[in-house]
Design an enzyme around this catalytic site. Structure first.
Site, PDB file in Angstrom:
ATOM      1  N   THR A 183      55.110  57.651  82.776  1.00  0.00           N
ATOM      2  CA  THR A 183      55.712  57.326  81.489  1.00  0.00           C
ATOM      3  C   THR A 183      56.305  55.931  81.531  1.00  0.00           C
ATOM      4  O   THR A 183      56.643  55.422  82.593  1.00  0.00           O
ATOM      5  CB  THR A 183      56.830  58.320  81.131  1.00  0.00           C
ATOM      6  OG1 THR A 183      57.877  58.195  82.101  1.00  0.00           O
ATOM      7  CG2 THR A 183      56.311  59.747  81.129  1.00  0.00           C
ATOM      8  N   GLU A 326      52.755  62.472  77.825  1.00  0.00           N
ATOM      9  CA  GLU A 326      52.828  63.892  78.171  1.00  0.00           C
ATOM     10  C   GLU A 326      51.880  64.774  77.360  1.00  0.00           C
ATOM     11  O   GLU A 326      51.682  65.939  77.687  1.00  0.00           O
ATOM     12  CB  GLU A 326      54.264  64.399  77.990  1.00  0.00           C
ATOM     13  CG  GLU A 326      55.275  63.816  78.959  1.00  0.00           C
ATOM     14  CD  GLU A 326      55.911  62.516  78.478  1.00  0.00           C
ATOM     15  OE1 GLU A 326      57.013  62.169  78.948  1.00  0.00           O
ATOM     16  OE2 GLU A 326      55.298  61.820  77.624  1.00  0.00           O
ATOM     17  N   LYS A 437      74.079  58.035  63.210  1.00  0.00           N
ATOM     18  CA  LYS A 437      74.943  59.033  62.588  1.00  0.00           C
ATOM     19  C   LYS A 437      76.104  58.328  61.907  1.00  0.00           C
ATOM     20  O   LYS A 437      77.032  57.843  62.537  1.00  0.00           O
ATOM     21  CB  LYS A 437      75.467  60.046  63.608  1.00  0.00           C
ATOM     22  CG  LYS A 437      76.055  61.285  62.940  1.00  0.00           C
ATOM     23  CD  LYS A 437      76.045  62.487  63.857  1.00  0.00           C
ATOM     24  CE  LYS A 437      76.317  63.769  63.074  1.00  0.00           C
ATOM     25  NZ  LYS A 437      76.268  64.969  63.932  1.00  0.00           N
ATOM     26  N   TRP A 442      72.863  61.795  59.080  1.00  0.00           N
ATOM     27  CA  TRP A 442      71.869  61.070  59.854  1.00  0.00           C
ATOM     28  C   TRP A 442      71.108  60.064  58.993  1.00  0.00           C
ATOM     29  O   TRP A 442      70.711  60.363  57.874  1.00  0.00           O
ATOM     30  CB  TRP A 442      70.866  62.032  60.479  1.00  0.00           C
ATOM     31  CG  TRP A 442      71.422  62.933  61.528  1.00  0.00           C
ATOM     32  CD1 TRP A 442      71.621  64.276  61.440  1.00  0.00           C
ATOM     33  CD2 TRP A 442      71.867  62.558  62.832  1.00  0.00           C
ATOM     34  NE1 TRP A 442      72.144  64.763  62.603  1.00  0.00           N
ATOM     35  CE2 TRP A 442      72.312  63.731  63.489  1.00  0.00           C
ATOM     36  CE3 TRP A 442      71.927  61.350  63.534  1.00  0.00           C
ATOM     37  CZ2 TRP A 442      72.806  63.736  64.786  1.00  0.00           C
ATOM     38  CZ3 TRP A 442      72.427  61.352  64.834  1.00  0.00           C
ATOM     39  CH2 TRP A 442      72.848  62.526  65.443  1.00  0.00           C
TER      40      TRP A 442
END
Length: 546
Positions: A183, A326, A437, A442
């Site tokens: 990754t 992944e 936030k 949000w």
């Protein structure tokens, strides 16, 4: 009662032998520093057979890791098959990682041999002595004039001296490791994802389906996405399985070079990250791209304005795909469906701005990160996207990460926050770590960025959170203006005002030369947060949360 079907393993040798037997007349073209090289799949297969013998000669162990430090080339494609077809594990190394990360990855994977394009020798040679598990480096001459270190072997000389393997490649267990890729996470050490033969074959089959890439023998495919990044989205294996012609861009990844290759070879399918298509947009009118039927775009959310610009100038919009290392990586595709036919062009553009529906065999759910409750597909509720399927990783190599990215019932926590309609068409809202936030509510930075990039004078935009005494966090817009244009922060806010909720409007706009990128071309918000970490807004704003 059991079925009475033959039990044949799903392995990559089938992909190789199918290409060798049925598509020997098809071609692989590679752009190099001094021109182009072309070989038939038949010639390529012969070289793969010699390379299989070379791996034996080099003493690579039965399941040894074979590292590649290469561009997208026909010779890299030889390694893509020779390593897994002989039971070894292909390990593609990201050429854009930091030096210490490269050393860590090579040692962690225990690479025994590393194949290096000559143009990349200056990057890896200073690190070679630190790579303790590597017994040999092999140089693939791509026309560069970099000095070859003493003791490093020559790829073509090894092939010329080798007798070709004349038998049938066999991998008996489909769950055997075929390839691995680390990754490119921005925190901590990269983590290894290990692909099995079974997962690679099943993922390749999906690239041939109509609602994915629809790869066929008639296609000419140019993979812009690097072969060191999640197996180039499965395009190399998918093209060999389908019998598509391949055009490899080599080391010159400039927009002009890509546009020229697309036109000259009448490419029908190509794929890359948004930054590639942003850079190429100003010059597409200078090239005949009428043969293109699909431009796949992924790696990060595709701005609606960018996709629409390609629709109006080239004749086809960008097709979004979503996934990650992944997920092998294809998990969703935003190809049009029958229930979109009655929509207006503007409504269809909104659909194209989504990441799309999960491809067959990928299960997906939205989970509230606070309560852990699965959310409905009602296009309103948001949650972290979690995925499961036969080409989705179940853990990292050597158990790195302690399983934090996997749920107790085996689903992958992607870290992406999104919503989805009743047809399963996903729309990314943000990364969990990038959500803002503000006043207990949000704000999705990705959505805000897309609205900013709809401005005709904006080339790129990234939104990050900055501290606020009153609201905890507020959005800061980092904007790149198109060459030759002028723009003010006030004009940006004015443009956004009718497009987003008032309390979403950024508290400030900073103009930057370019948005920093990660090693795989995504926006590096970590870099921006470090740069603007102590940012202070001068005075109150008129668009704070209600």
């Amino acid at each position: 009662m059991l079925g009475l079907m033959q039990d044949r393993p799903l392995t990559l040798p089938h992909v190789f032998h199918r290409a060798e037997q049925y598509f020997a007349h098809k071609t692989v073209v590679t752009a190099e520093a001094d021109g182009e090289t072309s070989m038939t799949i038949g010639e390529w297969a012969g070289r793969v057979r010699r390379l299989a013998t070379v791996l034996d000669t080099l003493g690579v162990s039965a399941d040894g890791r074979v590292g590649t430090f290469c561009w997208n080339t026909g010779r890299h494609l030889e390694l893509y098959l020779a390593a897994p077809c002989t039971g070894r594990v292909l390990h593609t190394l990201n050429i854009r990682l930091f030096p210490e990360q490269l050393v860590y990855i090579v040692d962690h994977a225990e690479d025994e041999v590393v194949f290096v394009d000559r143009s990349l020798i200056p990057v890896i040679a200073p690190l070679a002595a630190k790579m303790g598990t590597v017994r040999q480096f092999v140089v693939i001459d791509d026309g560069a004039d970099a000095e070859v270190p003493e003791g490093w072997l020559d790829y073509e000389e090894l092939l010329a001296a080798a007798e070709p393997f004349t038998g049938t490649f066999v991998v008996e267990d489909e769950n055997t490791a075929a390839a691995m890729c680390y990754t490119s996470g921005t925190t901590g050490n990269p983590k290894g994802v290990v692909y099995s033969h079974r997962s690679a074959v099943l993922h390749s089959l999906i690239t041939l389906t109509a609602d994915a890439f629809a790869l066929s023998e008639r296609d000419v495919v140019l993979p812009v996405v690097p072969m060191f990044h999640a197996n180039s989205w499965g395009l190399p294996y998918g093209c060999l399985l389908a019998g598509s012609d391949l055009v490899m861009p080599g080391p010159n990844m400039t927009p002009q070079a890509i546009a020229s290759l697309l036109a000259r070879h009448r490419v029908t399918v190509t794929g890359g990250v948004p930054t590639i298509w942003m850079g190429m947009l100003p010059m597409v009118g200078d090239h005949d791209l009428s043969h293109l039927r699909m431009i796949v775009c992924g790696g990060s959310a595709v701005p609606r304005s960018l996709s629409e610009s390609y629709r109006t100038t080239v004749g086809i919009p960008l097709t979004q795909a979503w996934g990650m290392t992944e997920t092998s990586p294809i998990a969703t595709m935003s190809t049009p469906r029958s229930h979109h036919d009655a929509l207006t062009e503007d409504e269809r553009a909104d659909i194209r701005a989504r990441q799309g529906q999960p491809v067959p065999f990928v299960d997906m759910r939205l989970v509230d990160p606070d309560s852990g409750e699965v959310q409905p597909w009602d296009d309103t509720a948001t949650g972290e996207i979690q995925a499961a399927g036969p080409w989705i990783a179940k853990e990292y190599y050597r158990g790195e990460g302690g399983g934090a990215q996997y749920t107790e019932d085996g689903w992958l926590r992607t870290g992406d926050v999104g919503t989805g309609d009743r047809y399963g068409f996903v729309r990314l809202v943000d990364r969990t770590k990038d959500l803002i936030k503000s006043g207990g509510e949000w704000i999705g930075s990705v959505e805000l960025e897309n609205e900013i990039m709809a401005h005709p004078k904006v080339a790129e935009a990234a939104v990050i959170a900055i501290p606020s005494e009153k609201w905890v966090e507020r959005p800061l817009a980092c904007v790149v203006v198109k060459p030759g244009e002028t723009l003010t922060g006030e004009e940006v806010i004015e443009f956004l005002t009718p497009r987003v909720a008032k309390w979403w409007l950024p508290d400030a706009v900073e103009f930057i030369d370019e948005v920093p990128k990660t090693s795989v071309g995504k926006f590096s918000k970590k870099t921006l947060r470090e740069k603007f970490g102590g940012y202070q807004v001068a005075g109150p704003t008129s668009h704070e949360p209600a």
